[in-house]
Write a protein that holds these residues in place. Structure first.
Motif, PDB file in Angstrom:
ATOM      1  N   MET A 252       0.839  -1.203   0.000  1.00 15.37           N
ATOM      2  CA  MET A 252       0.000   0.000   0.000  1.00 15.37           C
ATOM      3  C   MET A 252       0.874   1.253   0.000  1.00 15.37           C
ATOM      4  N   GLY A 253       2.056   1.168  -0.655  1.00 19.25           N
ATOM      5  CA  GLY A 253       2.846   2.359  -0.920  1.00 19.25           C
ATOM      6  C   GLY A 253       2.297   3.075  -2.140  1.00 19.25           C
ATOM      7  N   PRO A 254       3.008   4.068  -2.695  1.00 21.87           N
ATOM      8  CA  PRO A 254       2.476   4.826  -3.835  1.00 21.87           C
ATOM      9  C   PRO A 254       2.084   3.957  -5.024  1.00 21.87           C
ATOM     10  N   ALA A 255       2.929   2.975  -5.382  1.00 23.83           N
ATOM     11  CA  ALA A 255       2.605   2.127  -6.535  1.00 23.83           C
ATOM     12  C   ALA A 255       1.336   1.320  -6.278  1.00 23.83           C
ATOM     13  N   GLY A 256       1.269   0.665  -5.135  1.00 24.47           N
ATOM     14  CA  GLY A 256       0.095  -0.139  -4.812  1.00 24.47           C
ATOM     15  C   GLY A 256      -1.162   0.694  -4.634  1.00 24.47           C
ATOM     16  N   MET A 257      -1.011   1.844  -3.987  1.00 17.61           N
ATOM     17  CA  MET A 257      -2.160   2.722  -3.745  1.00 17.61           C
ATOM     18  C   MET A 257      -2.817   3.170  -5.036  1.00 17.61           C
ATOM     19  N   PHE A 258      -1.991   3.679  -5.951  1.00 12.88           N
ATOM     20  CA  PHE A 258      -2.570   4.231  -7.177  1.00 12.88           C
ATOM     21  C   PHE A 258      -3.002   3.139  -8.139  1.00 12.88           C
ATOM     22  N   CYS A 259      -2.316   1.999  -8.125  1.00 11.17           N
ATOM     23  CA  CYS A 259      -2.796   0.855  -8.895  1.00 11.17           C
ATOM     24  C   CYS A 259      -4.180   0.441  -8.398  1.00 11.17           C
ATOM     25  N   ALA A 260      -4.310   0.312  -7.089  1.00 13.42           N
ATOM     26  CA  ALA A 260      -5.583  -0.109  -6.501  1.00 13.42           C
ATOM     27  C   ALA A 260      -6.685   0.917  -6.729  1.00 13.42           C
ATOM     28  N   LEU A 261      -6.340   2.196  -6.625  1.00 12.34           N
ATOM     29  CA  LEU A 261      -7.344   3.251  -6.814  1.00 12.34           C
ATOM     30  C   LEU A 261      -7.899   3.222  -8.230  1.00 12.34           C
ATOM     31  N   LEU A 262      -7.019   3.119  -9.230  1.00 16.06           N
ATOM     32  CA  LEU A 262      -7.505   3.091 -10.608  1.00 16.06           C
ATOM     33  C   LEU A 262      -8.293   1.820 -10.900  1.00 16.06           C
ATOM     34  N   LEU A 263      -7.822   0.687 -10.391  1.00 20.64           N
ATOM     35  CA  LEU A 263      -8.562  -0.563 -10.597  1.00 20.64           C
ATOM     36  C   LEU A 263      -9.932  -0.508  -9.929  1.00 20.64           C
ATOM     37  N   ALA A 264      -9.971   0.011  -8.710  1.00 22.63           N
ATOM     38  CA  ALA A 264     -11.243   0.081  -7.985  1.00 22.63           C
ATOM     39  C   ALA A 264     -12.240   0.976  -8.713  1.00 22.63           C
ATOM     40  N   ARG A 265     -11.777   2.127  -9.176  1.00 21.25           N
ATOM     41  CA  ARG A 265     -12.673   3.052  -9.872  1.00 21.25           C
ATOM     42  C   ARG A 265     -13.180   2.473 -11.189  1.00 21.25           C
ATOM     43  N   ALA A 266     -12.406   1.540 -11.770  1.00 22.42           N
ATOM     44  CA  ALA A 266     -12.815   0.928 -13.031  1.00 22.42           C
ATOM     45  C   ALA A 266     -13.629  -0.345 -12.819  1.00 22.42           C
ATOM     46  N   GLY A 267     -13.922  -0.691 -11.546  1.00 24.29           N
ATOM     47  CA  GLY A 267     -14.802  -1.827 -11.280  1.00 24.29           C
ATOM     48  C   GLY A 267     -14.128  -3.159 -11.052  1.00 24.29           C
ATOM     49  N   TYR A 268     -12.802  -3.155 -10.788  1.00 28.95           N
ATOM     50  CA  TYR A 268     -12.086  -4.419 -10.643  1.00 28.95           C
ATOM     51  C   TYR A 268     -12.021  -4.924  -9.202  1.00 28.95           C
ATOM     52  N   ARG A 269     -12.452  -4.158  -8.254  1.00 29.66           N
ATOM     53  CA  ARG A 269     -12.571  -4.547  -6.847  1.00 29.66           C
ATOM     54  C   ARG A 269     -11.309  -5.226  -6.296  1.00 29.66           C
ATOM     55  N   PRO A 270     -10.170  -4.556  -6.344  1.00 35.09           N
ATOM     56  CA  PRO A 270      -8.915  -5.181  -5.911  1.00 35.09           C
ATOM     57  C   PRO A 270      -8.878  -5.446  -4.408  1.00 35.09           C
ATOM     58  N   ILE A 271      -8.090  -6.458  -4.042  1.00 31.57           N
ATOM     59  CA  ILE A 271      -7.776  -6.725  -2.638  1.00 31.57           C
ATOM     60  C   ILE A 271      -6.341  -6.274  -2.410  1.00 31.57           C
ATOM     61  N   VAL A 272      -6.129  -5.333  -1.495  1.00 26.69           N
ATOM     62  CA  VAL A 272      -4.796  -4.814  -1.202  1.00 26.69           C
ATOM     63  C   VAL A 272      -4.296  -5.454   0.087  1.00 26.69           C
TER      64      VAL A 272
ATOM     65  N   ARG B 182      -7.267   5.726   0.806  1.00 24.49           N
ATOM     66  CA  ARG B 182      -7.786   4.437   1.294  1.00 24.49           C
ATOM     67  C   ARG B 182      -9.317   4.443   1.282  1.00 24.49           C
ATOM     68  N   ARG B 183      -9.902   5.507   1.794  1.00 20.90           N
ATOM     69  CA  ARG B 183     -11.366   5.595   1.849  1.00 20.90           C
ATOM     70  C   ARG B 183     -11.955   5.522   0.440  1.00 20.90           C
ATOM     71  N   GLN B 184     -11.311   6.182  -0.517  1.00 17.90           N
ATOM     72  CA  GLN B 184     -11.810   6.175  -1.892  1.00 17.90           C
ATOM     73  C   GLN B 184     -11.713   4.784  -2.517  1.00 17.90           C
ATOM     74  N   ILE B 185     -10.622   4.077  -2.230  1.00 22.66           N
ATOM     75  CA  ILE B 185     -10.483   2.709  -2.755  1.00 22.66           C
ATOM     76  C   ILE B 185     -11.603   1.820  -2.222  1.00 22.66           C
ATOM     77  N   GLU B 186     -11.842   1.916  -0.932  1.00 20.58           N
ATOM     78  CA  GLU B 186     -12.889   1.101  -0.316  1.00 20.58           C
ATOM     79  C   GLU B 186     -14.272   1.494  -0.823  1.00 20.58           C
ATOM     80  N   ALA B 187     -14.508   2.806  -0.994  1.00 23.57           N
ATOM     81  CA  ALA B 187     -15.806   3.265  -1.476  1.00 23.57           C
ATOM     82  C   ALA B 187     -16.092   2.784  -2.895  1.00 23.57           C
ATOM     83  N   ALA B 188     -15.028   2.557  -3.659  1.00 32.48           N
ATOM     84  CA  ALA B 188     -15.186   2.112  -5.040  1.00 32.48           C
ATOM     85  C   ALA B 188     -15.205   0.590  -5.165  1.00 32.48           C
ATOM     86  N   GLY B 189     -15.204  -0.123  -4.028  1.00 32.92           N
ATOM     87  CA  GLY B 189     -15.319  -1.574  -4.070  1.00 32.92           C
ATOM     88  C   GLY B 189     -14.051  -2.339  -3.769  1.00 32.92           C
TER      89      GLY B 189
END
Length: 557
Positions: free
Chosen positions: A107-127, A219-226
């Motif tokens: 959940m550093g910068p690479a993981g955070m932004f990867c997860a954020l973009l995936l979550a917003r696109a509907g991929y529901r990542p597990i971090v 983090r909140r945005q990732i969770e809110a997006a699934g």
């Protein structure tokens, strides 16, 4: 869109002055311009103390492209041009079906932004993050600095936000960016609460105090997006079948105690082992995940040793740096001054400043018992009494002990153990004059070190190989010709800075996958970034690679 460049404003200008000047140059009434905004701001201190801010503005006129071109041609001003800013586009989804949710490790910068973009696109990542949430992590780090009690799983290196959470929060990068990822990352930071000026200042920074809140909001945005984020969850094994990743084994540390119903006694809750199935796994593990590197090596993931750099932190009075760069010790309406210095030593070694922290502190950044490394940290205001930066020398696999893939890790551990022993767990410090004369220091001079974590004056000689020490001395003396007082006798050196970047590279192909299909190494740990921005941008690339192949995850339960 019309761009207006090279606009000068005094440091004490009114907030609306750049926009007014731009409109005047365009010879347009304000009502005829839809929006005018700052695109870039830098400082011109070439004729100090006569200093200016230099602005580049963007004007959205609402005119047709043809009329904008006619206006620019009519104005006959070389600093007024037509601009076509790159707009970031996340790829359209591929057509392959996902069997399981994608997993992002780290959940550093690479993981955070990867997860954020995936979550917003509907991929529901597990971090999966081995460390704690930023709130709990901050408590543990502050306790470590006060008491020396190190949690090897949650510290300055490990935990939500990555190592950059306890640094300066610098957001500048030299990475070429034709796809607009960098601008998009900055926009996402601003959406999460970062100051808007990071979008246009020449060397943007957030500051560790503000960055912690921004990380919490992402983090909140990732969770809110699934998306789902699991803290204190460490990956211990990759599961693979026929060259394809099929999942990960994890250990989840359950903090706290439970009461035995029979005896009434309390006991620590045990670790929980679990298998998480996944055919897409992102390795955003950070540069300090040494045990994970070892696990990947054992599992046959292709890696190679990589060059990085090591050295010491140096501290000077911030007023001295201000005077050198601005011509005044306490400049008004200007940020604390910084610097960037390089030198080629006579022995062939290059020395350069790295991660310069104006008005910052030197912090104990250790993550392993019996080993010590330092870093620099600044708050948003950058109003501390000292400036500090790492002065580092590149080391290559030829410098490492042996020829093992992880020989760079062995080199890091070797010098970190020497640093820990020199200060008996406290940050070892030495005056530059004493370091040059090869004698221990006993106390500070006029430069009083500003450190987080216990520190002690001692002798730093022998922590690094002699060739590196010689290069550092020569480099500091050379830098004195650029910044008067840089080589002052009482400048404080602290060591050792050993985590500038990853000592290994995890090989990947054009689809960003390792030799195991579905495994996407990205960010600083696998060797593809060097700082918050480049790591975040590489995390975006990993998300794009997954999205370009697969449909968003559809839960069939």
């Amino acid at each position: 869109m019309i761009q207006i460049s090279q606009m000068k404003c005094r440091p004490d200008h009114e907030p609306d002055e750049p926009a007014k000047k731009a409109l005047k140059l365009l010879k347009l009434p304000s009502a005829s311009v839809k929006r005018i905004s700052i695109w870039k701001r830098s400082i011109d201190a070439r004729k100090k103390p006569d200093i200016y801010y230099i602005y580049t503005m963007m004007a959205e006129t609402g005119m047709s492209a043809r009329k904008e071109e006619q206006l620019v041609k009519k104005l006959k001003n070389k600093n007024i041009t037509i601009a076509h800013p790159v707009k970031y586009h996340f790829p359209a989804s591929g057509d392959l079906e996902m069997k399981h949710r994608p997993v992002v490790i780290g959940m550093g910068p690479a993981g955070m932004f990867c997860a954020l973009l995936l979550a917003r696109a509907g991929y529901r990542p597990i971090v999966l993050e081995r460390g704690c949430s930023v709130e709990e992590r901050t408590k543990k780090v502050e306790d470590f600095w006060k008491t020396g009690n190190l949690d090897s799983e949650c510290n300055v290196q490990f935990g939500e936000g990555g190592a950059g959470t306890f640094s300066d929060g610098k957001l500048n990068t030299l990475v070429k960016d034709p796809a607009g990822r960098g601008r998009r990352v900055l926009e996402l930071f601003v959406e999460a609460g970062a100051p808007e000026d990071i979008l246009y200042v020449n060397k943007p920074h957030i500051g560790t105090d503000v960055l912690r809140n921004v990380v919490t909001e992402i983090r909140r945005q990732i969770e809110a997006a699934g998306g789902e984020i699991r803290f204190q969850t460490k990956v211990t094994k990759l599961l693979c079948e026929n060259g394809q990743v099929t999942g990960v084994e994890v250990e989840s540390t359950k903090t706290g105690t439970k009461t035995d119903t029979k005896t009434g006694t309390e006991a620590e809750m045990p670790d929980v082992c679990e298998v998480i199935p996944a055919e897409q796994v992102v390795l955003a593990i950070g540069h300090s995940a040494r045990d994970t590197f070892a696990m990947l090596k054992e599992q046959g993931i292709r890696m190679e040793p990589k060059s990085f750099a090591v050295g010491f932190r140096i501290q000077h009075p911030q007023a001295m740096i201000n005077h050198s760069q601005y011509g005044m010790e306490q400049p008004e309406h200007l940020p604390a001054a910084d610097y960037k210095l390089t030198h080629r030593a006579s022995n062939g070694r290059g020395i350069y400043s790295f991660c310069m922290c104006p008005g910052g502190q030197v912090v104990n950044s250790s993550s392993e018992q019996g080993r010590l490394t330092v870093n620099g940290m600044s708050y948003r205001a950058r109003d501390g009494r000292n400036a500090n930066s790492a002065l580092i020398v590149t080391v290559t696999p030829e410098d490492y002990p042996g020829d093992d893939i992880l020989s760079g890790v062995a080199f890091q551990r070797q010098i970190e153990e020497a640093a820990w022993n020199r200060g008996n767990g406290a940050i070892p410090c030495q005056l530059f004059g004493d370091f040059r004369k090869n004698r221990p220091s006993k106390e500070a001079g006029e430069v009083v070190p500003d450190n987080r974590g216990e520190s002690i004056f001692t002798d730093l000689r022998g922590i690094l190989p002699e060739a590196l020490e010689e290069a550092l001395i020569e480099g500091i003396e050379a830098f004195d010709h650029k910044i008067k007082g840089f080589a002052r006798e009482d400048a404080v050196l602290s060591g050792v800075e050993a985590r500038t970047s990853s000592p290994v590279k995890i090989l990947r192909d054009e689809q960003m996958m390792s030799n195991i299909r579905g495994l996407y190494p990205c960010g600083e740990g696998p060797g593809y970034a060097g700082g918050i921005m480049s790591a975040a941008m590489d995390g975006c690339r990993a998300a794009e690679a997954i999205a370009a192949e697969y449909l968003p995850f559809a839960d069939k339960t």
